[in-house]
Design a protein around this motif. Structure first.
Motif, PDB file in Angstrom:
ATOM      1  N   GLY A 167      26.037  42.415  32.923  1.00 28.76           N
ATOM      2  CA  GLY A 167      25.294  42.855  34.204  1.00 28.76           C
ATOM      3  C   GLY A 167      25.933  42.339  35.488  1.00 28.76           C
ATOM      4  O   GLY A 167      25.625  42.426  36.489  1.00 28.76           O
ATOM      5  N   VAL A 168      27.309  41.730  35.263  1.00 26.58           N
ATOM      6  CA  VAL A 168      27.862  41.030  36.311  1.00 26.58           C
ATOM      7  C   VAL A 168      28.726  42.290  37.015  1.00 26.58           C
ATOM      8  O   VAL A 168      29.283  43.249  36.250  1.00 26.58           O
ATOM      9  CB  VAL A 168      28.941  39.967  35.982  1.00 26.58           C
ATOM     10  CG1 VAL A 168      29.814  39.714  37.124  1.00 26.58           C
ATOM     11  CG2 VAL A 168      28.357  38.950  35.104  1.00 26.58           C
ATOM     12  N   ALA A 169      28.452  42.383  38.463  1.00 27.51           N
ATOM     13  CA  ALA A 169      28.787  43.639  39.259  1.00 27.51           C
ATOM     14  C   ALA A 169      30.323  43.713  39.084  1.00 27.51           C
ATOM     15  O   ALA A 169      31.061  44.796  39.051  1.00 27.51           O
ATOM     16  CB  ALA A 169      28.365  43.346  40.518  1.00 27.51           C
ATOM     17  N   LEU A 170      31.024  42.812  39.544  1.00 25.31           N
ATOM     18  CA  LEU A 170      32.366  42.703  39.918  1.00 25.31           C
ATOM     19  C   LEU A 170      33.277  41.532  39.279  1.00 25.31           C
ATOM     20  O   LEU A 170      33.148  40.298  39.632  1.00 25.31           O
ATOM     21  CB  LEU A 170      32.787  42.818  41.379  1.00 25.31           C
ATOM     22  CG  LEU A 170      32.298  43.901  42.271  1.00 25.31           C
ATOM     23  CD1 LEU A 170      32.404  43.844  43.562  1.00 25.31           C
ATOM     24  CD2 LEU A 170      33.215  45.390  41.621  1.00 25.31           C
ATOM     25  N   SER A 171      34.082  42.032  38.167  1.00 23.57           N
ATOM     26  CA  SER A 171      35.041  40.995  37.833  1.00 23.57           C
ATOM     27  C   SER A 171      36.725  41.449  38.245  1.00 23.57           C
ATOM     28  O   SER A 171      37.223  42.339  37.553  1.00 23.57           O
ATOM     29  CB  SER A 171      35.211  40.984  36.145  1.00 23.57           C
ATOM     30  OG  SER A 171      33.655  40.674  35.751  1.00 23.57           O
ATOM     31  N   MET A 172      37.131  41.040  39.326  1.00 23.87           N
ATOM     32  CA  MET A 172      38.160  41.416  40.072  1.00 23.87           C
ATOM     33  C   MET A 172      39.218  40.649  39.646  1.00 23.87           C
ATOM     34  O   MET A 172      39.898  39.812  40.337  1.00 23.87           O
ATOM     35  CB  MET A 172      37.924  41.474  41.585  1.00 23.87           C
ATOM     36  CG  MET A 172      36.736  42.193  42.085  1.00 23.87           C
ATOM     37  SD  MET A 172      36.993  44.005  41.768  1.00 23.87           S
ATOM     38  CE  MET A 172      38.374  44.198  43.007  1.00 23.87           C
ATOM     39  N   VAL A 322      33.952  27.903  37.373  1.00 17.53           N
ATOM     40  CA  VAL A 322      33.533  28.767  35.810  1.00 17.53           C
ATOM     41  C   VAL A 322      32.558  29.744  36.406  1.00 17.53           C
ATOM     42  O   VAL A 322      31.353  29.494  36.798  1.00 17.53           O
ATOM     43  CB  VAL A 322      33.287  27.554  35.032  1.00 17.53           C
ATOM     44  CG1 VAL A 322      32.560  28.426  33.670  1.00 17.53           C
ATOM     45  CG2 VAL A 322      33.881  26.339  34.854  1.00 17.53           C
ATOM     46  N   ILE A 323      32.941  31.135  35.740  1.00 16.35           N
ATOM     47  CA  ILE A 323      32.290  31.972  36.399  1.00 16.35           C
ATOM     48  C   ILE A 323      31.815  33.046  35.392  1.00 16.35           C
ATOM     49  O   ILE A 323      32.904  33.474  34.404  1.00 16.35           O
ATOM     50  CB  ILE A 323      33.102  33.090  37.468  1.00 16.35           C
ATOM     51  CG1 ILE A 323      33.874  32.259  38.604  1.00 16.35           C
ATOM     52  CG2 ILE A 323      32.227  34.299  37.980  1.00 16.35           C
ATOM     53  CD1 ILE A 323      35.057  32.698  39.296  1.00 16.35           C
ATOM     54  N   GLN A 324      30.545  33.423  35.182  1.00 16.91           N
ATOM     55  CA  GLN A 324      30.167  34.277  34.204  1.00 16.91           C
ATOM     56  C   GLN A 324      30.858  35.817  34.656  1.00 16.91           C
ATOM     57  O   GLN A 324      30.553  36.210  35.740  1.00 16.91           O
ATOM     58  CB  GLN A 324      28.557  34.474  34.207  1.00 16.91           C
ATOM     59  CG  GLN A 324      28.221  35.561  33.145  1.00 16.91           C
ATOM     60  CD  GLN A 324      26.772  35.616  33.210  1.00 16.91           C
ATOM     61  OE1 GLN A 324      25.904  34.862  34.022  1.00 16.91           O
ATOM     62  NE2 GLN A 324      25.904  35.974  32.130  1.00 16.91           N
ATOM     63  N   GLY A 325      31.450  36.438  33.724  1.00 15.71           N
ATOM     64  CA  GLY A 325      31.838  37.715  34.082  1.00 15.71           C
ATOM     65  C   GLY A 325      32.842  38.106  33.171  1.00 15.71           C
ATOM     66  O   GLY A 325      32.887  37.320  32.104  1.00 15.71           O
ATOM     67  N   GLY A 326      33.644  39.257  33.271  1.00 19.16           N
ATOM     68  CA  GLY A 326      34.722  39.662  32.206  1.00 19.16           C
ATOM     69  C   GLY A 326      34.378  40.153  30.841  1.00 19.16           C
ATOM     70  O   GLY A 326      33.091  40.522  30.867  1.00 19.16           O
ATOM     71  N   ASP A 327      35.213  40.065  29.981  1.00 22.73           N
ATOM     72  CA  ASP A 327      34.730  40.294  28.549  1.00 22.73           C
ATOM     73  C   ASP A 327      34.658  39.293  27.702  1.00 22.73           C
ATOM     74  O   ASP A 327      34.865  39.671  26.294  1.00 22.73           O
ATOM     75  CB  ASP A 327      35.405  41.753  28.198  1.00 22.73           C
ATOM     76  CG  ASP A 327      36.934  41.294  28.023  1.00 22.73           C
ATOM     77  OD1 ASP A 327      37.340  40.220  28.514  1.00 22.73           O
ATOM     78  OD2 ASP A 327      37.782  42.168  27.693  1.00 22.73           O
ATOM     79  N   GLY A 328      34.813  38.257  27.686  1.00 19.00           N
ATOM     80  CA  GLY A 328      34.797  37.083  26.698  1.00 19.00           C
ATOM     81  C   GLY A 328      35.169  35.808  27.546  1.00 19.00           C
ATOM     82  O   GLY A 328      34.371  34.941  27.624  1.00 19.00           O
ATOM     83  N   GLY A 329      36.718  35.644  27.682  1.00 16.89           N
ATOM     84  CA  GLY A 329      37.151  34.296  28.219  1.00 16.89           C
ATOM     85  C   GLY A 329      38.412  34.734  28.536  1.00 16.89           C
ATOM     86  O   GLY A 329      39.289  35.173  27.717  1.00 16.89           O
ATOM     87  N   MET A 330      38.646  34.349  29.846  1.00 15.07           N
ATOM     88  CA  MET A 330      40.107  34.724  30.317  1.00 15.07           C
ATOM     89  C   MET A 330      40.450  33.743  31.731  1.00 15.07           C
ATOM     90  O   MET A 330      39.529  33.449  32.420  1.00 15.07           O
ATOM     91  CB  MET A 330      40.049  36.251  30.826  1.00 15.07           C
ATOM     92  CG  MET A 330      41.575  36.318  31.172  1.00 15.07           C
ATOM     93  SD  MET A 330      42.543  36.402  29.964  1.00 15.07           S
ATOM     94  CE  MET A 330      44.562  36.257  30.864  1.00 15.07           C
ATOM     95  N   GLU A 331      41.503  33.125  31.336  1.00 15.66           N
ATOM     96  CA  GLU A 331      41.901  32.234  32.323  1.00 15.66           C
ATOM     97  C   GLU A 331      42.661  32.714  33.664  1.00 15.66           C
ATOM     98  O   GLU A 331      43.392  33.669  33.705  1.00 15.66           O
ATOM     99  CB  GLU A 331      42.710  31.051  31.839  1.00 15.66           C
ATOM    100  CG  GLU A 331      44.295  31.542  31.659  1.00 15.66           C
ATOM    101  CD  GLU A 331      44.378  32.740  30.222  1.00 15.66           C
ATOM    102  OE1 GLU A 331      45.449  33.134  30.058  1.00 15.66           O
ATOM    103  OE2 GLU A 331      43.364  32.680  29.569  1.00 15.66           O
ATOM    104  N   TYR A 332      42.272  32.133  34.872  1.00 19.65           N
ATOM    105  CA  TYR A 332      42.928  32.498  36.106  1.00 19.65           C
ATOM    106  C   TYR A 332      43.227  31.401  37.031  1.00 19.65           C
ATOM    107  O   TYR A 332      42.951  30.194  36.714  1.00 19.65           O
ATOM    108  CB  TYR A 332      42.285  33.735  36.931  1.00 19.65           C
ATOM    109  CG  TYR A 332      42.079  34.864  35.994  1.00 19.65           C
ATOM    110  CD1 TYR A 332      42.917  35.657  35.719  1.00 19.65           C
ATOM    111  CD2 TYR A 332      40.718  35.018  35.335  1.00 19.65           C
ATOM    112  CE1 TYR A 332      42.433  36.933  35.036  1.00 19.65           C
ATOM    113  CE2 TYR A 332      40.256  35.979  34.571  1.00 19.65           C
ATOM    114  CZ  TYR A 332      41.560  36.874  34.343  1.00 19.65           C
ATOM    115  OH  TYR A 332      41.199  38.069  33.521  1.00 19.65           O
TER     116      TYR A 332
END
Length: 611
Positions: A167-172, A322-332
């Motif tokens: 339900g996170v709106a935007l994973s940019m 550390v942000i709830q979002g995306g589709d699993g775990g991904m570093e930026y």
């Protein structure tokens, strides 16, 4: 004749200098200024970008390339077709892209592009923008590109997108036109098919205008906390009134190679002070079911940051999110997106892995398309070690899972060498095992070869020497050689550039009088030094070390409390090796590599006298 000889000598001297210059280190530089205005109802936005590109290469550049990553999320894209034709598609993707409607697809559509004020010709080719320059960029020169574009955020499928499963709106992520990397191997304008990224270092200045109810977390430092509030700035800070129902968030990020953000109108934003003055930010949905885990995650994240600082090198920025979002775990850059509805240990585990990427993907930043194992594998190694300590798991070999994964693939007949391009693996499974498991084994097993203390020193020096520089496999192995005194070209060649396997065995044990003759054999093609542990019938133990001749060095004794004997070198071409125990002691049992750090494919023949 002497003049001819002199001219030839001068020519070769000049050629030598040019050759040396062409192989010396350099990297390009980019500075971005961007502004976007997001419509949270349609998930569309317009963007403006000013990009100052500095050509530090020895080459004249006649064209440039940009990545347009959102274009992957359209029916018929390379990502879509590959997902529907690979034998084992990623379940997160499957055939979902093929079913997207026009209002659900992703796109980035450039509407204007100029170089130093002059319009240039360009063509959109899938996820890559090809640009022919009016004026070539000479070595040492800078040029300014200005671009305007229209974009639509796709339904969340892979890494990026809107309205993810939690339900996170935007994973940019990968949301803007990003210029491709140009290095000593040329342009890296890879299409976005399945894997990850390789980008140019620079400074980012980003303004994001969005509905005032939305909280943003991501890369960089917020420059206007007093305006937007949302948990930034000192406690009790009252934010200013929005303009037309929106805030314009202003972020700056120095010396990064990416810029990522996420936004939601139901985020909780917590701050936690980490080591060395680093402020840790946590953004997660205001959901009572996950709140306790996210609160408990915060001190664990601080412990993990401290562990990586001590075991690799110090994190150089003053914030991490550390942000709830995306589709699993991904570093930026300066942040990670993770799914947050997990059990606590899983939540800590994914945070450990993605935070560890900060060093290997973000700060060292190897080319993940060509050397994905140096990122995923090294990250898997250090995050497993960190979890073993921070979560008090007390495993004698925290990398055992990686060894099992690698050994499975090596025996499957489907293994491809680590030099395989990340998108060219025959299956997703073979990519995953190679990148994560074999990459981790590469590092853990190197500790077996050169000694754990030398491996620790190698990781520190590797970070000190190559942070912010995009190192290659050869750069890493040269650091290990300098630290340890070993010659290690054979190790990089066999384990990373071939599918040669390790198999050593105890061929025979023969006792005559006071002498016991032990015969070992090499069955696999890959050479290794040998640790042999012997237990005698009187209960005493002895450790025999057989150096590998081509390594030209001996590792320090890893077991100082055990009797230690260094035997003559074993040359690889000899399939067998013999030595004698002449003190009359009777051998009860023996084992090759009791540490289980050597990735031997047939451990059954590594023991003798053990039921």
């Amino acid at each position: 004749m002497k003049y001819l000889f002199g001219n030839i000598l001068i020519f070769f001297m000049v050629a030598s200098v040019v050759a040396q210059n062409n192989t010396s280190y350099w990297q390009q530089k980019v500075d971005y200024k961007m502004e976007i205005d997001m419509d949270v109802e349609t998930y569309q936005y317009k963007g403006k970008q000013e990009l100052v590109y500095t050509n530090n290469s020895p080459d004249v550049l006649n064209r440039v390339f940009y990545h347009l990553y959102f274009n992957a999320f359209q029916p018929g894209s390379e990502m879509d077709i590959r997902s529907r034709t690979i034998p084992d598609p990623d379940s997160r993707v499957g055939d979902r892209i093929s079913k997207l409607s026009p209002s659900e697809i992703g796109y980035i559509k450039p509407t204007l592009l100029t170089q130093d004020g002059q319009t240039v010709n360009y063509e959109v080719v899938g996820t890559v923008l090809e640009v022919e320059l009016n004026t070539p960029i000479k070595p040492g020169e800078s040029t300014t590109f200005n671009m305007e574009w229209d974009a639509q955020v796709p339904v969340q499928i892979r890494r990026s997108g809107r309205n993810n499963a939690e339900g996170v709106a935007l994973s940019m992520t990968q949301w803007y036109p990003k210029i491709a990397e140009y290095d000593f191997q040329g342009w890296h304008a890879d299409p976005y098919i399945g894997r990850e990224f390789h980008s140019v270092w620079g400074d980012y200045d980003v303004k994001i205008t969005i509905d005032a109810a939305y909280t943003i977390g991501g890369t960089g430092y917020l420059e206007n906390p007093e305006e937007v509030g949302h948990g930034y700035g000192p406690k009790g800070l009252k934010n200013m009134k929005p303009v037309n129902g929106k805030y314009s968030w202003h972020f700056k990020a120095p010396n990064v190679h990416d810029f990522t953000w996420a936004a939601d109108d139901n985020y909780v934003h917590d701050k936690y002070e980490g080591p060395n003055g680093v402020t840790l930010h946590f953004f997660y949905k205001d959901d009572p079911k996950i709140q306790e885990n996210w609160k408990n995650l915060q001190p664990k994240t601080a412990e993990l940051l401290k562990y990586f600082n001590e075991h690799i090198g110090e994190y150089p920025y003053k914030q991490y999110s550390v942000i709830q979002g995306g589709d699993g775990g991904m570093e930026y850059a300066m942040c990670t997106l993770i799914t947050g509805e997990r059990k606590f240990e899983s939540l800590v585990g994914v945070t450990a892995h993605e935070l560890a990427h900060t060093w290997f993907q973000f700060l060292l930043a190897t080319n993940e398309s060509k050397h994905e194992w140096m990122d995923e594998g090294f990250t898997s190694y250090i995050s497993a070690a960190a979890m073993n300590e921070v979560m008090n798991q007390k495993s004698p070999n925290p990398f055992s899972g990686s060894y099992r994964g690698y050994q499975f693939m090596a025996k499957s007949g489907q293994e491809q060498p680590l030099t395989t391009h990340a998108d060219r693996y025959a299956t997703n499974r073979s990519y995953g095992i190679n990148a994560y498991s074999k990459g981790a084994v590469f590092l853990a097993q190197l500790g077996y070869v050169i000694g754990e203390e030398n491996l620790s020193k190698t990781l520190h020096k590797y970070f000190d020497d190559w942070a912010f520089k995009h190192p290659t496999p050869n750069d890493f192995i040269r650091v290990a050689e300098k630290v340890s005194g070993f010659e290690l070209d054979w190790y990089l060649t066999d384990f990373a550039q071939t599918t040669n396997t390790i198999d050593y065995g105890i061929k025979g044990v023969e006792s005559v009088g006071n002498t016991t003759t032990i015969t070992l054999e090499r069955i696999g093609l890959m050479p290794m030094p040998i640790d042999l542990f012997v237990t005698y019938e009187d209960g005493t133990e002895e450790y025999f070390y057989i150096p590998l001749q081509m390594a030209r060095a001996e590792k320090p004794n890893p077991y100082p409390n055990m009797k230690y004997r260094v035997l003559p070198d074993w040359a690889w071409a000899y399939p067998t090796y013999q030595f004698e125990i002449t003190d009359g002691k009777k051998v009860k049992s023996m084992k090759i590599d009791a540490s289980n750090r050597m990735a031997d494919l047939n451990p059954q023949n590594n023991t003798w006298g053990v039921e």
